[in-house]
Motif scaffolding. Structure first.
Motif, mmCIF file in Angstrom:
data_model
loop_
_atom_site.group_PDB
_atom_site.id
_atom_site.type_symbol
_atom_site.label_atom_id
_atom_site.label_comp_id
_atom_site.label_asym_id
_atom_site.label_seq_id
_atom_site.Cartn_x
_atom_site.Cartn_y
_atom_site.Cartn_z
ATOM 1 N N PHE A 155 0.862 -1.184 0.000
ATOM 2 C CA PHE A 155 0.000 0.000 0.000
ATOM 3 C C PHE A 155 0.899 1.235 0.000
ATOM 4 C CE2 PHE A 155 -2.976 -3.079 1.977
ATOM 5 C CZ PHE A 155 -4.035 -2.924 1.097
ATOM 6 N N VAL A 166 4.213 0.356 2.554
ATOM 7 C CA VAL A 166 3.542 -0.522 3.520
ATOM 8 C C VAL A 166 3.351 -1.888 2.865
ATOM 9 C CG1 VAL A 166 1.536 -0.903 4.992
ATOM 10 C CG2 VAL A 166 2.361 1.423 4.594
ATOM 11 N N ALA A 214 1.942 -5.143 2.820
ATOM 12 C CA ALA A 214 0.884 -5.854 3.536
ATOM 13 C C ALA A 214 1.033 -7.359 3.340
ATOM 14 C CB ALA A 214 -0.482 -5.386 3.065
ATOM 15 N N ALA A 262 -1.051 -11.083 14.600
ATOM 16 C CA ALA A 262 -1.276 -9.821 15.313
ATOM 17 C C ALA A 262 -1.892 -8.797 14.371
ATOM 18 C CB ALA A 262 0.046 -9.314 15.865
ATOM 19 N N SER A 263 -2.453 -7.768 14.949
ATOM 20 C CA SER A 263 -3.068 -6.703 14.171
ATOM 21 C C SER A 263 -2.039 -6.087 13.214
ATOM 22 C CB SER A 263 -3.594 -5.657 15.150
ATOM 23 O OG SER A 263 -4.034 -4.548 14.447
ATOM 24 N N GLY A 264 -2.456 -5.889 11.963
ATOM 25 C CA GLY A 264 -1.572 -5.254 10.987
ATOM 26 C C GLY A 264 -0.688 -6.212 10.207
ATOM 27 N N CYS A 265 -0.817 -7.528 10.435
ATOM 28 C CA CYS A 265 0.095 -8.465 9.766
ATOM 29 C C CYS A 265 -0.362 -8.846 8.357
ATOM 30 C CB CYS A 265 0.298 -9.721 10.616
ATOM 31 S SG CYS A 265 -1.124 -10.814 10.634
ATOM 32 N N GLY A 266 -1.553 -8.383 7.949
ATOM 33 C CA GLY A 266 -1.977 -8.621 6.574
ATOM 34 C C GLY A 266 -3.150 -9.586 6.401
ATOM 35 N N LYS A 267 -3.794 -9.989 7.482
ATOM 36 C CA LYS A 267 -4.876 -10.975 7.419
ATOM 37 C C LYS A 267 -6.051 -10.489 6.580
ATOM 38 C CE LYS A 267 -5.535 -10.891 11.884
ATOM 39 N NZ LYS A 267 -4.582 -9.854 12.321
ATOM 40 N N THR A 268 -6.534 -9.279 6.899
ATOM 41 C CA THR A 268 -7.704 -8.762 6.192
ATOM 42 C C THR A 268 -7.380 -8.544 4.707
ATOM 43 O OG1 THR A 268 -8.640 -7.745 8.160
ATOM 44 C CG2 THR A 268 -9.330 -6.822 6.061
ATOM 45 N N THR A 269 -6.182 -8.059 4.437
ATOM 46 C CA THR A 269 -5.785 -7.849 3.041
ATOM 47 C C THR A 269 -5.837 -9.168 2.268
ATOM 48 O OG1 THR A 269 -4.352 -6.042 3.754
ATOM 49 C CG2 THR A 269 -3.951 -6.945 1.562
HETATM 50 P P1 ADP Z 1 -4.769 -7.192 9.739
HETATM 51 O O1 ADP Z 1 -6.110 -7.522 9.185
HETATM 52 O O2 ADP Z 1 -3.896 -8.384 9.954
HETATM 53 O O3 ADP Z 1 -4.855 -6.364 10.976
HETATM 54 P P2 ADP Z 1 -4.469 -5.581 7.358
HETATM 55 O O4 ADP Z 1 -4.487 -6.558 6.232
HETATM 56 O O5 ADP Z 1 -5.706 -4.820 7.597
HETATM 57 O O6 ADP Z 1 -3.958 -6.306 8.669
HETATM 58 O O7 ADP Z 1 -3.292 -4.532 7.106
HETATM 59 C C1 ADP Z 1 -1.972 -4.890 6.770
HETATM 60 C C2 ADP Z 1 -1.137 -3.625 6.599
HETATM 61 O O8 ADP Z 1 -1.581 -2.909 5.447
HETATM 62 C C3 ADP Z 1 -1.256 -2.647 7.755
HETATM 63 O O9 ADP Z 1 -0.022 -2.026 7.932
HETATM 64 C C4 ADP Z 1 -2.314 -1.673 7.285
HETATM 65 O O10 ADP Z 1 -2.153 -0.422 7.917
HETATM 66 C C5 ADP Z 1 -2.037 -1.627 5.808
HETATM 67 N N1 ADP Z 1 -3.252 -1.344 4.996
HETATM 68 C C6 ADP Z 1 -4.341 -2.132 4.897
HETATM 69 N N2 ADP Z 1 -5.247 -1.610 4.046
HETATM 70 C C7 ADP Z 1 -4.726 -0.442 3.611
HETATM 71 C C8 ADP Z 1 -5.173 0.586 2.709
HETATM 72 N N3 ADP Z 1 -6.340 0.483 2.080
HETATM 73 N N4 ADP Z 1 -4.362 1.645 2.514
HETATM 74 C C9 ADP Z 1 -3.167 1.740 3.136
HETATM 75 N N5 ADP Z 1 -2.674 0.815 3.978
HETATM 76 C C10 ADP Z 1 -3.437 -0.259 4.223
#
Ligand code: ADP
Ligand code: MG
Length: 363
Positions: A13, A17, A19, A38-45
């Motif tokens: 990103f 960043v 992801a 952990a939070s921020g490790c890329g799961k949701t992405t």
């Molecule tokens: P998780 O679900 O594990 O908490 P995310 O997949 O949401 O993690 O995010 C992984 C990384 O990508 C984080 O550093 C987050 O801040 C960044 N990130 C996620 N979505 C976006 C976006 N749309 N724009 C910029 N950075 C993003």
């Protein structure tokens, strides 16, 4: 066959960043598969990429044999249940659930039948005319599940589905989600940061760290046989002690076992779990021992014996948690099941662990 296959997927990103970092992953058909980290490790992405809500910078995504990397969301057979549920509060339960079917051009009797069937599946029979804002948190969660199920997806994607519920309901819904996934024969990818939730519900867990997948395995495998320090400590409490390898105890099909000597001269002996690594004599390693695999012992056993002093005792009924400080100044945790006699703070003790319960990791 694998329901979902991720091949060398990268995603950055903005400028820097990262992801997802070269992610490879196979999700077998019919499995309840967890992405844990952990939070921020890329799961949701990663989950959004499977859903088609996010495009990889490079790499490919397959559903079965089909390359879906460029296929839009509504043409993939995956539905996502969001952390926030994304329900319409002013609409009824039935209308919320039926929405996904209307979008797909289904109407009339089929629409009604399938909506009622999905509500029955989540044990909300008779709730179809209620408004969303008249439901409890747990019931709303069930509606969100029904809405995902009603389209009969091959793959159900769940992003921290229990995070808005209180502890009691969370426990209850864990089992419920597992029941539903198995009953419908679904493949599900379930995202959570809660290792206990993952251990108790998953068929398989992929442990993520900093955009990478560090280990994939059954709950027992990732808990008992972690392959990295990160996985060992993320999956539960553990004691880590450093040492220098002085003997290769075993090197055959049954495994690679080494002995290392700590600063204080303790003998640490255990199994190397990372199959790609064979630490040699003179190399630094870390021995990881879970608190419940450590025992008080004064038999004079020399392997994995550590002496120290009891600092603290927490009585929890079924278990007692001790905090010790070793001769070398290292804090160690010991968990004992309902003992007949308790150790007292200040008491000098010795603990040991069996070779097969000690995991040797890269420092
Ligand atoms: P998780 O679900 O594990 O908490 P995310 O997949 O949401 O993690 O995010 C992984 C990384 O990508 C984080 O550093 C987050 O801040 C960044 N990130 C996620 N979505 C976006 C976006 N749309 N724009 C910029 N950075 C993003
Ligand atoms: Mg997330």
């Amino acid at each position: 066959m694998d329901a979902v296959r991720i091949s060398r997927v990268n995603k950055t990103f903005g400028q820097d960043v990262v992801a997802l970092n070269n992610v490879d992953l196979n999700v077998p058909e019919g499995e309840l598969f967890f992405l844990l980290g952990a939070s921020g490790c890329g799961k949701t992405t990663l989950l959004r990429m499977i859903a088609g809500l996010e495009k990889p910078d490079s790499g490919k995504i397959y559903f079965g044999e089909r390359n879906v990397t460029q296929v839009p969301t509504h043409k993939r057979e995956a539905t996502m249940m969001f952390q926030s549920y994304a329900l319409w509060p002013h609409m009824t339960v039935g209308e919320n659930v039926a929405f996904g079917l209307e979008e797909r051009g289904i109407d009339g009797d089929e629409l009604v039948d399938r909506t009622l069937e999905a509500l029955k599946g989540v044990q909300l029979e008779g709730y179809e005319d209620r408004r969303i804002d008249q439901l409890s948190g747990g019931q709303q969660q069930r509606v969100a599940l029904a809405r995902a199920l009603v389209v009969r997806p091959k793959c159900l994607l769940l992003d921290e589905p229990l995070s808005n519920l209180d502890a009691q309901l969370r426990m209850e819904m864990r089992g419920e989600i597992r029941r539903i996934v198995k009953e419908y024969g679904l493949t599900a990818v379930y995202v959570t940061h809660d290792q206990e939730e993952a251990l108790s519900v998953a068929d398989k867990i992929a442990v993520m760290n900093n955009g990478r997948i560090e280990q994939v395995g059954t709950p027992e495998e990732v808990y008992r046989w972690p392959r990295t320090k990160h996985v060992a400590s993320f999956m539960g409490e553990t004691n880590m002690m450093k040492g220098k390898v002085d003997w290769i105890v075993r090197d055959n099909e049954e495994g690679y076992v080494v002995r290392a000597i700590s600063n204080a001269g303790e003998i640490l002996q255990g199994v190397v779990t990372d199959k790609s690594w064979k630490p040699q004599v003179g190399e630094m390693v870390v021995a990881s021992m879970r608190p419940e695999m450590v025992k008080f012992d004064d038999s004079g056993d020399v392997i994995n014996q550590v002496s120290g002093k009891v600092l603290q005792r927490v009585y929890q009924g079924a278990t007692i948690q001790y905090l010790l400080k070793s001769v070398d100044g290292i804090y160690l945790q010991v968990s004992v099941m309902n003992p007949r006699k308790l150790k007292e703070p200040g008491e000098q003790v010795s603990i040991t662990a069996r070779q097969q319960d000690v995991v040797i990791l890269k420092p």
